[in-house]
Design a protein around this motif. Sequence first.
Motif, PDB file in Angstrom:
ATOM      1  N   GLY A  14       0.816  -1.200   0.000  1.00 44.49           N
ATOM      2  CA  GLY A  14       0.000   0.000   0.000  1.00 44.49           C
ATOM      3  C   GLY A  14       0.853   1.253   0.000  1.00 44.49           C
ATOM      4  O   GLY A  14       0.590   2.212  -0.739  1.00 44.49           O
ATOM      5  N   TYR A  15       1.893   1.246   0.818  1.00 43.74           N
ATOM      6  CA  TYR A  15       2.815   2.390   0.874  1.00 43.74           C
ATOM      7  C   TYR A  15       3.525   2.564  -0.466  1.00 43.74           C
ATOM      8  O   TYR A  15       3.701   3.690  -0.952  1.00 43.74           O
ATOM      9  CB  TYR A  15       3.834   2.172   1.982  1.00 43.74           C
ATOM     10  CG  TYR A  15       4.913   3.221   2.049  1.00 43.74           C
ATOM     11  CD1 TYR A  15       4.670   4.469   2.631  1.00 43.74           C
ATOM     12  CD2 TYR A  15       6.184   2.989   1.503  1.00 43.74           C
ATOM     13  CE1 TYR A  15       5.651   5.438   2.687  1.00 43.74           C
ATOM     14  CE2 TYR A  15       7.170   3.957   1.549  1.00 43.74           C
ATOM     15  CZ  TYR A  15       6.897   5.174   2.145  1.00 43.74           C
ATOM     16  OH  TYR A  15       7.882   6.126   2.189  1.00 43.74           O
ATOM     17  N   ASP A  16       3.918   1.447  -1.069  1.00 44.48           N
ATOM     18  CA  ASP A  16       4.631   1.510  -2.349  1.00 44.48           C
ATOM     19  C   ASP A  16       3.743   2.094  -3.438  1.00 44.48           C
ATOM     20  O   ASP A  16       4.190   2.902  -4.258  1.00 44.48           O
ATOM     21  CB  ASP A  16       5.079   0.102  -2.749  1.00 44.48           C
ATOM     22  CG  ASP A  16       5.962   0.113  -3.995  1.00 44.48           C
ATOM     23  OD1 ASP A  16       6.952   0.861  -4.022  1.00 44.48           O
ATOM     24  OD2 ASP A  16       5.644  -0.613  -4.953  1.00 44.48           O
ATOM     25  N   ILE A  17       2.465   1.734  -3.437  1.00 45.21           N
ATOM     26  CA  ILE A  17       1.525   2.265  -4.434  1.00 45.21           C
ATOM     27  C   ILE A  17       1.352   3.771  -4.254  1.00 45.21           C
ATOM     28  O   ILE A  17       1.331   4.538  -5.224  1.00 45.21           O
ATOM     29  CB  ILE A  17       0.162   1.552  -4.328  1.00 45.21           C
ATOM     30  CG1 ILE A  17       0.295   0.094  -4.808  1.00 45.21           C
ATOM     31  CG2 ILE A  17      -0.897   2.287  -5.155  1.00 45.21           C
ATOM     32  CD1 ILE A  17      -0.950  -0.734  -4.599  1.00 45.21           C
ATOM     33  N   ILE A  18       1.249   4.214  -2.999  1.00 44.77           N
ATOM     34  CA  ILE A  18       1.098   5.651  -2.724  1.00 44.77           C
ATOM     35  C   ILE A  18       2.314   6.412  -3.216  1.00 44.77           C
ATOM     36  O   ILE A  18       2.196   7.478  -3.846  1.00 44.77           O
ATOM     37  CB  ILE A  18       0.890   5.889  -1.210  1.00 44.77           C
ATOM     38  CG1 ILE A  18      -0.472   5.351  -0.780  1.00 44.77           C
ATOM     39  CG2 ILE A  18       0.999   7.381  -0.881  1.00 44.77           C
ATOM     40  CD1 ILE A  18      -0.706   5.410   0.713  1.00 44.77           C
ATOM     41  N   ASP A 161      -0.516  14.754   1.408  1.00 42.49           N
ATOM     42  CA  ASP A 161       0.444  13.667   1.190  1.00 42.49           C
ATOM     43  C   ASP A 161      -0.028  12.686   0.127  1.00 42.49           C
ATOM     44  O   ASP A 161       0.788  12.035  -0.531  1.00 42.49           O
ATOM     45  CB  ASP A 161       0.704  12.903   2.502  1.00 42.49           C
ATOM     46  CG  ASP A 161       1.465  13.752   3.505  1.00 42.49           C
ATOM     47  OD1 ASP A 161       2.135  14.716   3.072  1.00 42.49           O
ATOM     48  OD2 ASP A 161       1.384  13.461   4.705  1.00 42.49           O
ATOM     49  N   THR A 162      -1.326  12.569  -0.042  1.00 40.01           N
ATOM     50  CA  THR A 162      -1.846  11.542  -0.955  1.00 40.01           C
ATOM     51  C   THR A 162      -2.665  12.087  -2.114  1.00 40.01           C
ATOM     52  O   THR A 162      -3.020  11.330  -3.008  1.00 40.01           O
ATOM     53  CB  THR A 162      -2.720  10.536  -0.177  1.00 40.01           C
ATOM     54  OG1 THR A 162      -3.788  11.244   0.470  1.00 40.01           O
ATOM     55  CG2 THR A 162      -1.885   9.807   0.876  1.00 40.01           C
ATOM     56  N   SER A 163      -2.973  13.388  -2.101  1.00 42.09           N
ATOM     57  CA  SER A 163      -3.836  13.899  -3.181  1.00 42.09           C
ATOM     58  C   SER A 163      -3.643  15.391  -3.358  1.00 42.09           C
ATOM     59  O   SER A 163      -2.904  16.039  -2.606  1.00 42.09           O
ATOM     60  CB  SER A 163      -5.311  13.605  -2.864  1.00 42.09           C
ATOM     61  OG  SER A 163      -5.706  14.321  -1.715  1.00 42.09           O
ATOM     62  N   GLN A 164      -4.307  15.907  -4.361  1.00 44.49           N
ATOM     63  CA  GLN A 164      -4.334  17.345  -4.596  1.00 44.49           C
ATOM     64  C   GLN A 164      -5.686  17.712  -5.189  1.00 44.49           C
ATOM     65  O   GLN A 164      -6.279  16.923  -5.924  1.00 44.49           O
ATOM     66  CB  GLN A 164      -3.209  17.767  -5.545  1.00 44.49           C
ATOM     67  CG  GLN A 164      -3.307  17.172  -6.941  1.00 44.49           C
ATOM     68  CD  GLN A 164      -2.169  17.630  -7.829  1.00 44.49           C
ATOM     69  OE1 GLN A 164      -1.079  17.879  -7.362  1.00 44.49           O
ATOM     70  NE2 GLN A 164      -2.449  17.738  -9.116  1.00 44.49           N
ATOM     71  N   GLN A 165      -6.187  18.894  -4.840  1.00 44.75           N
ATOM     72  CA  GLN A 165      -7.479  19.310  -5.359  1.00 44.75           C
ATOM     73  C   GLN A 165      -7.508  20.832  -5.514  1.00 44.75           C
ATOM     74  O   GLN A 165      -6.807  21.564  -4.808  1.00 44.75           O
ATOM     75  CB  GLN A 165      -8.603  18.870  -4.418  1.00 44.75           C
ATOM     76  CG  GLN A 165      -8.505  19.458  -3.013  1.00 44.75           C
ATOM     77  CD  GLN A 165      -9.631  19.022  -2.117  1.00 44.75           C
ATOM     78  OE1 GLN A 165      -9.428  18.667  -0.970  1.00 44.75           O
ATOM     79  NE2 GLN A 165     -10.838  19.050  -2.613  1.00 44.75           N
ATOM     80  N   ASN A 166      -8.319  21.267  -6.464  1.00 42.16           N
ATOM     81  CA  ASN A 166      -8.492  22.701  -6.696  1.00 42.16           C
ATOM     82  C   ASN A 166      -9.494  23.258  -5.701  1.00 42.16           C
ATOM     83  O   ASN A 166     -10.586  22.696  -5.534  1.00 42.16           O
ATOM     84  CB  ASN A 166      -8.983  22.949  -8.124  1.00 42.16           C
ATOM     85  CG  ASN A 166      -7.913  22.687  -9.155  1.00 42.16           C
ATOM     86  OD1 ASN A 166      -6.754  22.996  -8.936  1.00 42.16           O
ATOM     87  ND2 ASN A 166      -8.295  22.103 -10.275  1.00 42.16           N
ATOM     88  N   ILE A 167      -9.119  24.347  -5.045  1.00 40.43           N
ATOM     89  CA  ILE A 167     -10.021  25.015  -4.132  1.00 40.43           C
ATOM     90  C   ILE A 167      -9.983  26.523  -4.404  1.00 40.43           C
ATOM     91  O   ILE A 167      -9.076  27.001  -5.083  1.00 40.43           O
ATOM     92  CB  ILE A 167      -9.665  24.755  -2.647  1.00 40.43           C
ATOM     93  CG1 ILE A 167      -8.273  25.341  -2.338  1.00 40.43           C
ATOM     94  CG2 ILE A 167      -9.721  23.274  -2.325  1.00 40.43           C
ATOM     95  CD1 ILE A 167      -7.934  25.295  -0.866  1.00 40.43           C
ATOM     96  N   TRP A 168     -10.957  27.239  -3.877  1.00 33.78           N
ATOM     97  CA  TRP A 168     -11.000  28.698  -4.020  1.00 33.78           C
ATOM     98  C   TRP A 168     -10.763  29.335  -2.661  1.00 33.78           C
ATOM     99  O   TRP A 168     -11.243  28.836  -1.638  1.00 33.78           O
ATOM    100  CB  TRP A 168     -12.357  29.145  -4.565  1.00 33.78           C
ATOM    101  CG  TRP A 168     -12.472  29.003  -6.041  1.00 33.78           C
ATOM    102  CD1 TRP A 168     -12.806  27.875  -6.734  1.00 33.78           C
ATOM    103  CD2 TRP A 168     -12.251  30.017  -7.024  1.00 33.78           C
ATOM    104  NE1 TRP A 168     -12.805  28.121  -8.080  1.00 33.78           N
ATOM    105  CE2 TRP A 168     -12.472  29.432  -8.294  1.00 33.78           C
ATOM    106  CE3 TRP A 168     -11.896  31.352  -6.960  1.00 33.78           C
ATOM    107  CZ2 TRP A 168     -12.338  30.135  -9.476  1.00 33.78           C
ATOM    108  CZ3 TRP A 168     -11.761  32.062  -8.138  1.00 33.78           C
ATOM    109  CH2 TRP A 168     -11.988  31.462  -9.388  1.00 33.78           C
TER     110      TRP A 168
END
Length: 205
Positions: A14-18, A161-168
Motif C-alpha cells: 500500500g505504501y509503495d503504491i502511494i 500527502d496523498t492527493s491534490q485538489q483545486n479550491i478557491w
Amino acid sequence: GVVIITVMPSIYFGYDIIQQNKFQKSASQFIEAEAIFPNDYLLKKIIDTKSKTITLTYGGQMITEKEISTLKNKLSKYNLQNSTLKIQQGFAYLKDEKNEEEPNLLTLALSEKESQIQRLQKKIDSLASQNQLSQQIHKELKTQYPFIQSCILQSVINHTDTSQQNIWIAIMRSKTKWEAIDKTKIEDWLKVRMNRKDLNVYFEE
C-alpha cells in the motif's frame, strides 16, 4: 505475531503504491511545466515509477547539454531530486536510424504541440476570467461594505500527502476592525455568489 506477519506485506505494498502515485503526479507536473523547449516537440514521454526514471524524446533542434543540465536542476522543485531524467534527441535519432515511423512521429509531435498550445491558452483564459470575477466581486462588496479595502479571489491547488485538489480562497482586507456579524454575512454572500460551499474566506485588517 501471525497477524503482524500477515498484515505487513499489505502495508508495504500500500505504501509503495502511494509513493508511485506521488511520483507519477510530480513527474507529470514537472513535464507539463518545465520540460518545454521553444524549438522542439515532445514526441514521447515515459514515466517509470518503479525505477523513478523519466524519459523524454524530443524532435526538432538539438538540445544542448547546458539546457539538459538546467532542466535536471529543476527536478528538486517537484521533489524529484532522487529520480533519473533521460533526454533523447528524437529527429536526429530517427534520421540516423532511418526509422520508418518518422512520419507518424512527426504527426504525433505536431499534435502534441497543438495540445500544449491549447492547454496554455486555457490557462490564460482562466486567469483572465478569474481576474475579471475578482474585480466584479470587489465592486459588489464595496457597495455593501464601503470599509473594504481590497479583495483577493483565487483558485489554488491544495496539496496533501496523498492527493491534490483545486479550491478557491478569498482574502478580504478592511480599513477598520472586522465585526463578527460582517464576517459571517460576507462569507455567506461569497459562497452563494461563487456557488462554492467549500470557499475558504480569510479576513485581514
